[in-house]
Every structure is written in C-alpha cells, then in structure tokens.
Write a protein that holds these residues in place. Structure first.
Motif, PDB file in Angstrom:
ATOM      1  N   GLY A   1      50.936  18.765  32.693  1.00 46.02           N
ATOM      2  CA  GLY A   1      49.656  19.441  33.654  1.00 46.02           C
ATOM      3  C   GLY A   1      50.384  20.763  34.365  1.00 46.02           C
ATOM      4  N   ASN A   2      49.861  21.705  34.005  1.00 43.52           N
ATOM      5  CA  ASN A   2      49.559  23.352  34.895  1.00 43.52           C
ATOM      6  C   ASN A   2      49.265  23.081  35.596  1.00 43.52           C
ATOM      7  N   LYS A   3      49.912  24.366  36.962  1.00 42.74           N
ATOM      8  CA  LYS A   3      48.653  24.539  37.374  1.00 42.74           C
ATOM      9  C   LYS A   3      49.398  26.256  38.347  1.00 42.74           C
ATOM     10  N   THR A   4      47.896  27.134  38.306  1.00 45.76           N
ATOM     11  CA  THR A   4      48.268  28.733  38.615  1.00 45.76           C
ATOM     12  C   THR A   4      47.500  28.741  39.188  1.00 45.76           C
ATOM     13  N   ALA A   5      47.872  30.370  39.913  1.00 46.64           N
ATOM     14  CA  ALA A   5      47.139  30.978  40.797  1.00 46.64           C
ATOM     15  C   ALA A   5      47.185  32.248  40.632  1.00 46.64           C
ATOM     16  N   THR A   6      45.890  33.201  40.834  1.00 49.13           N
ATOM     17  CA  THR A   6      47.041  34.681  41.031  1.00 49.13           C
ATOM     18  C   THR A   6      46.007  35.234  41.721  1.00 49.13           C
ATOM     19  N   VAL A   7      46.682  36.124  42.985  1.00 49.00           N
ATOM     20  CA  VAL A   7      45.604  37.330  44.070  1.00 49.00           C
ATOM     21  C   VAL A   7      46.089  38.543  42.716  1.00 49.00           C
ATOM     22  N   ARG A   8      44.753  39.771  42.977  1.00 51.04           N
ATOM     23  CA  ARG A   8      45.256  40.939  42.460  1.00 51.04           C
ATOM     24  C   ARG A   8      44.401  41.903  43.335  1.00 51.04           C
ATOM     25  N   TRP A   9      45.352  42.761  43.874  1.00 48.26           N
ATOM     26  CA  TRP A   9      44.685  44.553  44.161  1.00 48.26           C
ATOM     27  C   TRP A   9      44.432  45.141  43.440  1.00 48.26           C
ATOM     28  N   ASN A  10      44.274  45.502  42.968  1.00 46.21           N
ATOM     29  CA  ASN A  10      43.564  47.015  42.394  1.00 46.21           C
ATOM     30  C   ASN A  10      42.916  47.946  43.302  1.00 46.21           C
ATOM     31  N   HIS A  11      43.979  49.183  43.356  1.00 44.80           N
ATOM     32  CA  HIS A  11      43.424  50.289  44.281  1.00 44.80           C
ATOM     33  C   HIS A  11      43.947  52.001  42.910  1.00 44.80           C
ATOM     34  N   LEU A  12      42.599  52.820  43.731  1.00 45.91           N
ATOM     35  CA  LEU A  12      42.296  54.016  42.415  1.00 45.91           C
ATOM     36  C   LEU A  12      43.167  54.643  43.803  1.00 45.91           C
ATOM     37  N   PHE A  13      44.289  55.245  43.154  1.00 52.77           N
ATOM     38  CA  PHE A  13      44.366  56.522  44.454  1.00 52.77           C
ATOM     39  C   PHE A  13      44.197  57.576  43.915  1.00 52.77           C
ATOM     40  N   ASN A  14      43.694  58.495  42.500  1.00 51.44           N
ATOM     41  CA  ASN A  14      42.901  59.070  42.355  1.00 51.44           C
ATOM     42  C   ASN A  14      42.729  59.211  41.342  1.00 51.44           C
ATOM     43  N   SER A  15      41.712  59.990  40.710  1.00 47.38           N
ATOM     44  CA  SER A  15      40.627  59.677  39.063  1.00 47.38           C
ATOM     45  C   SER A  15      42.439  59.273  37.730  1.00 47.38           C
ATOM     46  N   ARG A  16      43.668  59.913  38.493  1.00 45.19           N
ATOM     47  CA  ARG A  16      44.246  59.496  37.114  1.00 45.19           C
ATOM     48  C   ARG A  16      45.462  58.595  37.594  1.00 45.19           C
TER      49      ARG A  16
ATOM     50  N   PHE B   1      46.098  54.664  38.857  1.00 50.57           N
ATOM     51  CA  PHE B   1      45.762  53.098  39.673  1.00 50.57           C
ATOM     52  C   PHE B   1      46.998  52.722  39.346  1.00 50.57           C
ATOM     53  N   SER B   2      46.618  51.450  40.166  1.00 51.05           N
ATOM     54  CA  SER B   2      47.262  50.902  40.703  1.00 51.05           C
ATOM     55  C   SER B   2      47.386  49.340  41.025  1.00 51.05           C
ATOM     56  N   ASN B   3      47.516  47.869  40.486  1.00 52.19           N
ATOM     57  CA  ASN B   3      47.222  46.083  40.559  1.00 52.19           C
ATOM     58  C   ASN B   3      48.827  46.574  41.289  1.00 52.19           C
ATOM     59  N   THR B   4      48.387  44.962  41.994  1.00 47.04           N
ATOM     60  CA  THR B   4      49.370  44.076  42.524  1.00 47.04           C
ATOM     61  C   THR B   4      48.727  43.300  43.016  1.00 47.04           C
ATOM     62  N   SER B   5      50.152  42.093  42.124  1.00 47.26           N
ATOM     63  CA  SER B   5      49.496  40.309  42.163  1.00 47.26           C
ATOM     64  C   SER B   5      50.828  40.012  42.794  1.00 47.26           C
ATOM     65  N   LEU B   6      50.235  38.802  43.119  1.00 53.14           N
ATOM     66  CA  LEU B   6      50.849  37.789  44.193  1.00 53.14           C
ATOM     67  C   LEU B   6      50.369  36.337  42.734  1.00 53.14           C
ATOM     68  N   ILE B   7      51.589  35.688  42.461  1.00 50.83           N
ATOM     69  CA  ILE B   7      51.188  34.648  41.047  1.00 50.83           C
ATOM     70  C   ILE B   7      51.875  33.140  41.543  1.00 50.83           C
ATOM     71  N   TYR B   8      51.551  32.633  40.857  1.00 49.68           N
ATOM     72  CA  TYR B   8      51.876  31.276  41.321  1.00 49.68           C
ATOM     73  C   TYR B   8      51.916  30.414  39.974  1.00 49.68           C
ATOM     74  N   SER B   9      53.107  29.390  39.660  1.00 52.48           N
ATOM     75  CA  SER B   9      53.009  29.153  38.531  1.00 52.48           C
ATOM     76  C   SER B   9      53.276  27.604  38.149  1.00 52.48           C
ATOM     77  N   ASN B  10      52.799  26.011  38.192  1.00 46.57           N
ATOM     78  CA  ASN B  10      53.754  25.194  38.165  1.00 46.57           C
ATOM     79  C   ASN B  10      53.783  24.433  37.252  1.00 46.57           C
ATOM     80  N   TYR B  11      54.575  23.343  36.203  1.00 46.54           N
ATOM     81  CA  TYR B  11      54.592  22.332  35.116  1.00 46.54           C
ATOM     82  C   TYR B  11      54.959  21.701  35.365  1.00 46.54           C
ATOM     83  N   ASP B  12      54.509  20.994  34.804  1.00 46.12           N
ATOM     84  CA  ASP B  12      55.244  19.537  35.365  1.00 46.12           C
ATOM     85  C   ASP B  12      55.278  17.705  34.527  1.00 46.12           C
ATOM     86  N   TYR B  13      55.922  17.684  34.079  1.00 47.87           N
ATOM     87  CA  TYR B  13      55.678  16.399  33.069  1.00 47.87           C
ATOM     88  C   TYR B  13      56.154  14.659  33.656  1.00 47.87           C
TER      89      TYR B  13
END
Length: 772
Positions: A326-341, A343-355
C-alpha cells in the motif's frame, strides 16, 4: 559565473522594461456551483491569451484600453466581460457549469489542444470526460483510460504499471497532489490506486516535460485531488458487484474553506466466506483507499491546502500465504500572491510505499518486507512579467530512505535464515527555471533548465566489483556520511509554429535523469518488485528524447488530428543477470545486475471527435524498444520486455438521449516480448530449463472488446442517480496472461506450452447516486 550573472541581470531588466506603461489584470477562476478552482481555463483578451495555473490563477499585462475578456473551458459555459484597463485590476471569475447553461444533449470529450502552445506529448483529462469509458467491473479508472491513448501501453491483464514510449514501468513519475506514488495499482494491477470520484484533474506528459518535473525518464502523470465544495454539502457514492464507495464534501466556512473525504472498498472476500469449503472461505482478497483534503482561504493573498491518501491491498490464502502492499501520502501547501504578477507555492510532502509477504509452510515460516519513504520540500514561483512571457522557477529537495528487501524467519523452528539487503539513504535535489515565450505571432517557445543532484548517504557498506561482477573491496560509511554525489544538467526546449488557423507543427527536446530504479526478474510487473537507489556502481539512468509533431483541427474544431514521432536514447539501463537470485544471500544486489543502454522510437496517431452526441477517438502507435547490455543475449541488441510493434485503441461514446449513454472500446496490441526455453536437462529426476536469447519470442497478439451503458434514473435539483452496465471482453477472447512450459505427460522428452488466461465475459452493474 560572472558572465552568467550578467546575462540573467540583462534578461530581468529587459522583461521589466518591456512591462512599463502597461497594466495587469489578474485573478482566480472558479466553478460557480462548487467554488473549485479551474485548472487550464483559457483567458483571452484581444490577441493576448494565457491559461490558469494549477490553482486557477491567471495574469495578463497589457497596454491600457478597452477590452473584452473571454474565459473558456470545456466543462463550463464561456464567460465574456467588458473591461477597461487603466490601472492594475483584480478580476475573480465564477464559471457556470456547461450542463446548467445547456438544455440540449451536447457532449465535449476533451479540452482541445492549443495550436499555439509549445507543449506536445501531453494529454489532459477530467473524471467527467472518462466517466463512460467501459472498464473492468465497472470501476471508473483514470489510468486504464490513459492506456487507450497513443504511446501509453498497458502492462497487460493482471500486471501493474504502464509503459510510455518504450520506458519501463518504473520510469513514470506519478504524483498525487505533488506526492510520489510508487505503486499505482490495486488487486495486482486490475484497478488503479486513484478513486475517480476524488479527482479534479489528470495530466500526462509523454515528452517535452516542463522543467519543474524530474526524477523519471519516460513520463509524468500529474493528478490533482478535488478541493471540496465550498458552497454546499454533497454526498455521492456507488454500489457495484465487488466494491462500494462514498464521497462527502462541503464548506467548513462558505466561500472560505472546504473539506473532502472519499473512500472505497472491495468486498469480494466477503463472498468467499459464504462457501462451505474451508480452503475457500479462509481466503482474503480486497483493497481499500481513502482520500481526504482540507483547504482554507486565509485572505486575499494566502491559501492553505492539506491533503492525504491511504491505500492498502490484502491477498491471503488461509494461514499459508499473505501479501499486503500500500501507499501513504500527505501534502501541505501554501499559496501566496506577492502581487498581481508573482505567485508562490510552498509544499511539504511525505510519501511511503511498502509491501509484506508472509509464508507459513511447515518449518519454512518467514516474512519478506520492503519499504521506501520520501520527505520532500518544494518551493516554486510563477512570474508573469508581460503578455509574452511566463516564467516558472523553483527548487525541490527530497530525502529517500529505502529498505530494498529483507527476509526474516518466524518462530524457533523456522529453517529460514535471515537475509537483509542493504538499507540505502539518499538526498535528491532539483533547481529549475523555464520560460514560455511568445516570440512572435507565429513562433512560441518554452525553454528551461533543470539542475539535479543525487547524494548517496551512509550508513552502509558500498562495494567495488571486478569485471565478473564479484566484490573485491568493501567500504563502510557512517550515518550521514556522503558516499558519492551525481550532478546532471537537464535542458528542456519546445517550440510551436502555426502553419495557419487550423494546423501547426511542434518540436521538443528533453533530457531526464532517474536516480531510483525498480527491478524485477519476473516476466510481469508486480507489487513485490524492488525499488533501489543509485549507488557508486548503479549509475543514474539518462534519457534524451527528440519529438516532432503535426496538429490539425478539423471541421470547425469538431475533430482533431495529432501525429507525433519520437526517438529516445537511454543510458545506464539495468537488467538482471540470467538466473539471478536476489533473496538467496546477503550479497550485494549489484552483483546480480548488469548495465547497458537502450533506444526507443516510433510514431503515434490520434484522431478525436470532440463534440456532438458521438465522441471518442482512434489511436495507433507504431514503435520499437530495445536494450543492449553486455552479458545478455550475446551482447547484442534485444527486445525490451515492453516492446510492442503495434498498439491500437478505438473508443466511442454515444449520448442516445438524456437518459441513456452507450459506449464501447476495442484494443489490439502485439504480444509481449518473452524468453522461452532453448533446451532442458534432467537433474535428480527434475527438469531444468536453460535459456539463451532474451525476449526473442512473442506472446499471442492481444485484443478485446468492452461494452458499456449508463442509465440516468432520477435527476432532480438535490438528488440524482444512475445505473452503469459494462461487459468486459465482450466476445470472450482468451488472451494469454502466462505461458508455462512443462514436460509432456505422454512423452517426457517433449516440452509443451500451456497458456493461462484470466478474463472471459466479465459483466458488471453498479448503482451511483448524488445528493446535496
């Protein structure tokens, strides 16, 4: 270094000066009924055009004046509004669903391909677009539908994975809300990991991958989950022959935040318990998965997303054998608009696969376990300096922890000795930048560069091998020590040139590097194949792909024709030695592997009917995939396992009326390349086969017809329901899953081949509902 810095400074100065005396209109495009952001909507103002990004954001910088702004997307009614641009302006847009705007039965099957966009080798789907394609057991399956497109091949019945333009099953980067999914299959490949009810957008790149993607050689499958409805509560679900599913979404705070929870489970194992035979009712076969997402609007310029996935499969034969993965995933994202031109996206990501495999047979009681974990940080910026340039740059940093495999005996009387393959730790980084540049009314370019590094870390033992592949020296490293660092530059270039309003030509070149590898010594892919990391001996794979394409819209865009050709050169490809035994000892896994090169080339045709009661497509792929590895096939080129000369798919969906939708698909492909015995000998009354040429024979050709129908039962403002019928393998073709070689019962000196097939006439029916 100084000259590079000066060049970058001049580029930024040029882009800034070109944007003077202009104003920017920007905003977010959403669905009016759900509040979901709309990905890939086309925003046009006069001769200027852009598309919304992955979070529905758009930005256009134009000279002052009066304009008409148009927003279009196949799932929504077209939006028009007059705008006067005399200052920077924010304009958020809510699109009405197409079904709400149209009373007549008009179907659109895809978003249409932009003739001007440099992007090639990419297909984009929504769950709505694949809803009526018939699949096994009536389960809507995004991956199975993608395998009906040219250049994307199924690994076959009962096999997980897919092959894209000659690449192996491990050479596809599969992302779910930016988290890597290492095994995207349920029930040994019969179904995919992705619950279509929880998905918002699916994009697959076969070539010309943008610079933000890296780590795989052949393709990127980028899947986005629904954000959740921030307008009303909705409950939907379904009940089929082998599975049930439920989807709940709604606002936490209307217009500001929402949640989504979606789950499904098969229950074939419950029917097994009805049997009076203990050899049957003690068996288990099921999977479950759960998708969840939360998002919060923190203000006009900030938004937070939390998403996760949990999936598990279990296969058991009483107390004798068990297989879980099976798989497990988790994502936390933060969108920030500095100005009209910017755009920023910051992501913390976890992933796991095992059998885990459990075997209990007399004194042979043992478990086999394998696991891979990722911790990833990604920071990306999108900059819209003017109407002709869209710049994307950022970095991602991932820590990998791999346990390729370990065998542990169970109980005091176990006759199995513990075997542990080396745990491996590594640190993978990528720094990238790209620009989509509308150089002129005719020429459009996307150019970029990705710098990737891969550091092999301790603790662990690393080896030097002689020419025969035997260990001659062992080097031991402490935890956190750097063993070796690979550094690779990966240039990306794509261009388009419209020939007229109806057709264009495109070309692309892309280099990809892959540091993690999936290896298997069987003839089919399975959940128990092992992920290993590059070492001082196992070098990263490298792919250079050149593509050329011709695209044409026909009959007022009702039809589209795409023709693409490609050539891919592959370095540092991996295969097992003949007779390799991975779990037989604690020896270094490198001693069981051989390394060489590969090549893949072909041509793809796709003819689509995009609108009307009848929609669908015809796809055809002509291709060749080969490997050349010293120590295999007398050091000569040989067919890769995924080599198939011909691959055809015909898909049709017909809206008979407002209640009935009919569908069918037919597939044909050349039989898989396989290795068959060249001879045999007898040892202690046991027959042992020996092999010479690798993959020099073919399985029988594969073909299959599937039929489907959907009946709309009730459709009211707050309630709707439907019945879906399907017939998989409608004419009962006995396609080969496996061919076994054995001694003839009448004459032991003769060898006979026995074909095993899986599916024949598989009907299904499911009931689906939705209320709010």
């Amino acid at each position: 270094m100084k000259s590079t810095f000066c060049l970058l400074l001049h580029l930024l100065l040029f882009l800034s000066l070109s944007a003077q005396h202009r104003f920017t209109i920007s905003g977010t495009v959403k669905s009016a009924s759900k509040g979901e952001t709309v990905i890939g909507a086309t925003v046009s103002i006069g001769a200027y055009q852009t598309k919304t990004n992955d979070y529905g954001f758009y930005s256009l910088t134009l000279p002052p004046g009066n304009y008409t702004l148009t927003v279009s997307n196949v799932a929504f009614a077209t939006y028009d509004q007059s705008v006067t641009l005399n200052a920077n302006k924010t304009l958020n847009i809510d699109l009405m669903d197409e079904a709400q705007a149209l009373d007549e039965v008009v179907i659109s099957s895809n978003r249409g391909r932009s003739l001007k966009s440099p992007q090639m080798g990419m297909e984009q789907l929504t769950p709505k677009e694949i809803k009526n394609v018939p699949v096994l057991m009536g389960e809507k399956d995004v991956v199975k539908v993608l395998q009906l497109l040219p250049g994307i091949k199924s690994a076959g019945d009962g096999n997980s994975g897919m092959y894209v333009r000659g690449g192996g099953a491990d050479q596809n980067l599969i992302l779910l809300d930016e988290a890597t999914v290492y095994n995207a299959s349920h029930l040994l490949g019969f179904f995919s990991t992705f619950n279509a009810d929880a998905l918002k957008d699916v994009a697959v790149y076969k070539s010309g991958m943008p610079a933000q993607y890296g780590g795989r050689l052949s393709s990127v499958l980028d899947i986005k989950m629904n954000d959740g409805n921030n307008q009303d509560f909705n409950v939907s679900g379904g009940l089929g022959l082998i599975s049930a599913k439920l989807n709940v979404e709604g606002p936490v705070q209307r217009d500001q935040s929402s949640f989504l929870i979606s789950g499904r489970r098969t229950y074939a194992d419950m029917f097994l318990k009805l049997s009076n035979d203990s050899s049957i009712n003690n068996n288990q076969l099921y999977f479950y998965d759960l998708n969840a997402k939360l998002n919060y609007q923190l203000g006009e310029k900030d938004r937070l997303y939390f998403s996760g996935y949990l999936g598990k499969d279990h296969l058991g034969f009483g107390d004798l054998f068990g297989l879980d993965w099976g798989n497990k995933t988790a994502t936390v994202r933060w969108n920030h608009l500095f100005n009209s031109r910017l755009f920023s996206n910051t992501s913390l990501i976890y992933s796991n696969y095992d059998y885990k495999i459990s075997i209990n047979s007399g004194t042979n009681n043992f478990d086999i376990f394998s696991n891979i974990q990722d911790y990833n940080l990604k920071q990306e910026f999108q900059w819209f300096p003017n109407s002709r340039n869209q710049v994307r740059f950022g970095l991602n940093s991932a820590y990998h922890a791999l346990r390729p495999g370990e065998v542990t005996g169970k109980g005091e009387n176990s006759s199995i000795n513990d075997v542990f393959l080396q745990k491996r730790y590594s640190w993978e980084n990528g720094l990238y930048a790209s620009n989509t540049w509308n150089a002129s009314d005719k020429l459009n370019l996307t150019y970029g560069l990705r710098l990737s590094t891969f550091s092999i870390l301790g603790a662990g033992d690393f080896y030097n091998l002689d020419q025969e592949g035997k260990v001659v020296d062992t080097m031991r490293y402490k935890k956190g020590e750097f063993v070796k660092t690979y550094l690779n530059l990966e240039p990306r270039l794509a261009l388009s040139y419209p020939l007229n309003n109806l057709s264009s030509v495109k070309a692309s070149y892309v280099r990809n590097t892959q540091y993690l590898h999936l290896i298997s010594n069987s003839t089919s892919t399975s959940p128990t194949d092992k992920w290993i990391a590059s070492t001082n001996i196992i070098k990263p794979g490298i792919s250079d792909q050149f593509s050329l394409g011709y695209y044409r819209n026909l009959n007022d865009n009702k039809y589209s024709l795409n023709i693409e050709t490609y050539y891919k050169a592959l370095q540092h490809q991996i295969d097992y030695k003949d007779g390799a035994e991975v779990y037989s000892s604690n020896n270094a896994i490198e001693t069981e592997l051989l390394f060489g090169k590969g090549r893949a080339y072909g041509a793809e045709w796709l003819l689509k009917k995009n609108t009307g009661r009848l929609t669908g497509w015809i796809s055809y792929t002509l291709s060749k995939t080969e490997r050349q590895i010293d120590g295999i096939n007398n050091n000569e080129w040989y067919n890769a396992r995924q080599d198939r000369t011909h691959d055809i798919a015909i898909v049709a969906m017909y809206q008979l009326n407002k209640k009935w939708t009919l569908s069918a698909n037919w597939v044909f492909y050349t039989g898989d390349a396989v290795t068959v015995p060249a001879g045999k000998y007898i040892i202690d009354d046991q027959t042992t086969y020996y092999y010479t040429q690798r993959n020099s024979y073919r399985m029988p050709n594969y073909h299959r017809l599937d039929l489907g129908a959907t009946l709309q039962l009730k459709q009211k403002k707050r309630w709707s329901s439907e019945l879906s019928f399907s017939l998989y393998n409608a004419y009962g073709r006995e396609n080969a899953y496996l061919i076994e070689f054995m001694d003839s019962k009448d004459d032991p000196n003769r060898t006979v081949a026995n074909q095993i097939s899986l599916f024949k006439f598989i009907p299904s029916v499911s009931y689906n509902f939705r209320f709010k």
